[in-house]
Design a protein around this motif. Structure first.
Motif, PDB file in Angstrom:
ATOM      1  N   ALA A   1       0.656  -1.171  -0.245  1.00 41.51           N
ATOM      2  CA  ALA A   1       0.446  -0.120  -0.106  1.00 41.51           C
ATOM      3  C   ALA A   1       0.202   0.935  -0.203  1.00 41.51           C
ATOM      4  N   ALA A   2       1.406   1.090   0.370  1.00 43.01           N
ATOM      5  CA  ALA A   2       2.360   2.213   0.579  1.00 43.01           C
ATOM      6  C   ALA A   2       3.262   2.262  -0.834  1.00 43.01           C
ATOM      7  N   SER A   3       3.868   1.302  -1.207  1.00 36.29           N
ATOM      8  CA  SER A   3       4.309   1.958  -2.911  1.00 36.29           C
ATOM      9  C   SER A   3       3.111   2.194  -3.861  1.00 36.29           C
ATOM     10  N   ALA A   4       1.957   1.283  -3.178  1.00 40.48           N
ATOM     11  CA  ALA A   4       0.933   2.128  -3.927  1.00 40.48           C
ATOM     12  C   ALA A   4       0.553   3.328  -4.166  1.00 40.48           C
ATOM     13  N   ILE A   5       0.103   3.767  -3.115  1.00 47.97           N
ATOM     14  CA  ILE A   5       0.672   5.437  -2.664  1.00 47.97           C
ATOM     15  C   ILE A   5       1.363   6.317  -2.999  1.00 47.97           C
ATOM     16  N   LYS A   6       2.845   6.143  -3.078  1.00 54.74           N
ATOM     17  CA  LYS A   6       3.505   6.190  -3.382  1.00 54.74           C
ATOM     18  C   LYS A   6       3.575   6.840  -5.651  1.00 54.74           C
ATOM     19  N   GLN A   7       3.429   5.875  -6.183  1.00 57.37           N
ATOM     20  CA  GLN A   7       3.310   5.340  -6.928  1.00 57.37           C
ATOM     21  C   GLN A   7       2.487   6.244  -8.066  1.00 57.37           C
ATOM     22  N   ALA A   8       0.807   6.151  -6.826  1.00 57.67           N
ATOM     23  CA  ALA A   8      -0.022   7.151  -7.044  1.00 57.67           C
ATOM     24  C   ALA A   8      -0.073   8.822  -7.042  1.00 57.67           C
ATOM     25  N   LYS A   9       1.196   9.510  -6.575  1.00 58.43           N
ATOM     26  CA  LYS A   9       1.547  10.684  -6.168  1.00 58.43           C
ATOM     27  C   LYS A   9       0.482  11.000  -5.372  1.00 58.43           C
ATOM     28  N   ALA A  10       0.020  10.200  -3.974  1.00 60.28           N
ATOM     29  CA  ALA A  10      -1.197  10.533  -2.971  1.00 60.28           C
ATOM     30  C   ALA A  10      -0.694  10.827  -1.482  1.00 60.28           C
ATOM     31  N   GLY A  11       0.784  11.037  -1.698  1.00 59.68           N
ATOM     32  CA  GLY A  11       1.092  10.744  -0.476  1.00 59.68           C
ATOM     33  C   GLY A  11       1.099  12.015   0.288  1.00 59.68           C
ATOM     34  N   ASP A  12       0.712  12.632   0.307  1.00 61.32           N
ATOM     35  CA  ASP A  12       0.668  14.458   0.876  1.00 61.32           C
ATOM     36  C   ASP A  12      -1.098  14.017   0.952  1.00 61.32           C
ATOM     37  N   LYS A  13      -1.281  13.117   0.487  1.00 61.33           N
ATOM     38  CA  LYS A  13      -3.626  12.871   0.845  1.00 61.33           C
ATOM     39  C   LYS A  13      -3.883  11.999   2.089  1.00 61.33           C
ATOM     40  N   VAL A  14      -3.023  10.545   1.061  1.00 64.10           N
ATOM     41  CA  VAL A  14      -4.030   8.889   1.630  1.00 64.10           C
ATOM     42  C   VAL A  14      -3.066   9.399   2.968  1.00 64.10           C
ATOM     43  N   LYS A  15      -3.787   8.689   3.506  1.00 61.53           N
ATOM     44  CA  LYS A  15      -3.140   8.206   5.581  1.00 61.53           C
ATOM     45  C   LYS A  15      -3.791   6.698   5.175  1.00 61.53           C
ATOM     46  N   LEU A  16      -1.887   6.394   5.553  1.00 60.49           N
ATOM     47  CA  LEU A  16      -2.072   4.801   5.709  1.00 60.49           C
ATOM     48  C   LEU A  16      -2.223   4.520   6.604  1.00 60.49           C
ATOM     49  N   GLY A  17      -2.225   3.047   7.095  1.00 61.58           N
ATOM     50  CA  GLY A  17      -2.552   2.396   8.136  1.00 61.58           C
ATOM     51  C   GLY A  17      -2.849   0.811   8.460  1.00 61.58           C
ATOM     52  N   THR A  18      -2.401  -0.208   9.200  1.00 55.69           N
ATOM     53  CA  THR A  18      -2.474  -1.564   8.915  1.00 55.69           C
ATOM     54  C   THR A  18      -2.994  -2.153  10.345  1.00 55.69           C
ATOM     55  N   PHE A  19      -3.057  -3.719  10.006  1.00 57.87           N
ATOM     56  CA  PHE A  19      -3.084  -4.481  11.475  1.00 57.87           C
ATOM     57  C   PHE A  19      -1.674  -4.978  11.471  1.00 57.87           C
ATOM     58  N   ASP A  20      -0.608  -4.981  12.290  1.00 48.87           N
ATOM     59  CA  ASP A  20      -0.108  -5.951  13.386  1.00 48.87           C
ATOM     60  C   ASP A  20       1.471  -4.875  13.089  1.00 48.87           C
ATOM     61  N   LEU A  21       2.632  -5.716  13.029  1.00 50.75           N
ATOM     62  CA  LEU A  21       3.616  -4.686  13.297  1.00 50.75           C
ATOM     63  C   LEU A  21       4.760  -5.195  12.138  1.00 50.75           C
TER      64      LEU A  21
END
Length: 363
Positions: A272-292
């Motif tokens: 998801a982090a790669s997808a957000i970067k590729q979509a050039k949405a890093g300044d808008k899309v927040k990321l969260g996940t289950f587990d560590l």
């Protein structure tokens, strides 16, 4: 799914009463560990009999010693390697009493429910003292679990299913997080940080705990004025970074209103982090996940990820084996049900402690 913990503050640890019970168990286990010598042995989880704690899976209990079978996830799944670390540590206690612990896991998650049902039947055929199993897909698994109970085998469920599912199959206890409540915590956190449209990416659709997680995300977001929908992907995509990245990227490009993405596991979060970067949405899309994992913690620390929801998998493996062993040996059973190991939200406020735990292999 047990949902009685909705009043617990977000990001807080277990209640004092529950924590007291599990802390006493941990102290007892630690004392017994000091009496055990040698290391627990083991091998790959995939369709294997990895005897942790010495001994072999002979198919019978020997001299009344505890012969415990643990069914879990894939051996190369980072989350399950942490669970198994807890299993292996608790297996030292079982070994000190002359018993053994055997871990079984599927080769993949493509046919999860039927495959885990088959593993349960394999464990039953070995005439174990106890079977400890997540109830991921009840419609496929419950018949096999009930068969174990009917044969007089002690059953505890953990990781998935909750108290209601445990009671339905005749298990004496559930150990783990409440996936629905964990999801609610994450959904509410997104909304509190300004997200309006949350995408929950599910690479194991149909699995009870993953569906509960996405439902919780939605309800938590809605409770704070936001919205959420699920992006179900074929389970064959699990562990396929390229496929998951492209699917999330496509969803972001198709719907520009998506401003938060949450994934059901750490590998998908990296995608998801790669997808957000590729979509050039890093300044808008927040990321969260289950587990560590370390990569999640690094992103939380540098501000590029909002949170990770920790269910403390080491505790799940350690507690479920320890509880089974103590009950089989002495009839000792904590009265609390469920025995909760989470959820705990890891954010920038507490990420330093989580990093230390991850380096130790227990977070």
């Amino acid at each position: 799914m047990e949902r009685k913990q909705s009043g617990r503050p977000l990001g807080r640890r277990l209640s004092g009463r529950t924590m007291t019970a599990v802390s006493l168990l941990a102290l007892t286990a630690a004392a017994l560990t000091g009496c055990a010598s040698g290391k627990a042995t083991g091998g790959d989880a995939d369709q294997a009999t990895a005897s942790a704690g010495g001994g072999t899976a002979s198919g019978t209990k020997s001299s009344g010693k505890n012969n415990i079978y643990v069914i879990g996830g894939k051996s190369d799944d980072p989350f399950w390697s942490t669970v198994k670390r807890g299993v292996d540590d608790a297996a030292k206690l079982v070994k000190s009493g002359g018993g053994s612990v055997t871990y079984l896991g599927p080769q993949n998650y493509d046919n999860l429910g039927p495959d885990v049902a088959k593993l349960t039947l394999t464990a039953i055929s070995q005439n174990p003292s106890a079977i400890l199993v997540p109830d991921w897909v009840p419609e496929n698994q419950d018949a096999a679990i009930k068969q174990a109970v009917t044969k007089g085998i002690l059953v505890l469920t953990y990781n998935a299913g909750g108290t209601e599912a445990a009671e339905n199959v005749g298990a004496v206890k559930y150990v783990g997080s409440d996936d629905y409540e964990a999801g609610k915590a994450g959904g509410a956190k997104f909304a509190e940080e300004g997200a309006k449209n949350v995408l929950c990416v599910n690479t194991v659709p149909g699995s009870a705990n993953q569906e509960a997680r996405c439902k919780g995300i939605k309800d938590g977001a809605v409770s704070k004025g936001a919205s959420s929908r699920q992006l179900p992907l074929p389970s064959s995509n699990f562990g396929n970074p390229s496929a998951v990245t492209q699917a999330i990227k496509g969803a972001l490009l198709k719907d520009s209103s998506i401003d938060a993405v949450v994934t059901i596991g750490v590998a998908d979060a990296d995608s998801a982090a790669s997808a957000i970067k590729q979509a050039k949405a890093g300044d808008k899309v927040k990321l969260g996940t289950f587990d560590l994992s370390q990569s999640q913690l690094d992103r939380i620390k540098d501000g590029s990820q909002l949170f990770a929801i920790d269910q403390q998998p080491y505790l799940q493996g350690f507690y479920v084996v320890s509880i089974a062993d103590q009950y089989l040996s002495y009839g000792v059973l904590p009265p609390q049900n469920p025995i909760l190991t989470g959820p705990l939200l890891v954010t920038k406020d507490n990420v330093a402690a989580a990093i230390a735990g991850t380096k130790a292999g227990v977070r």
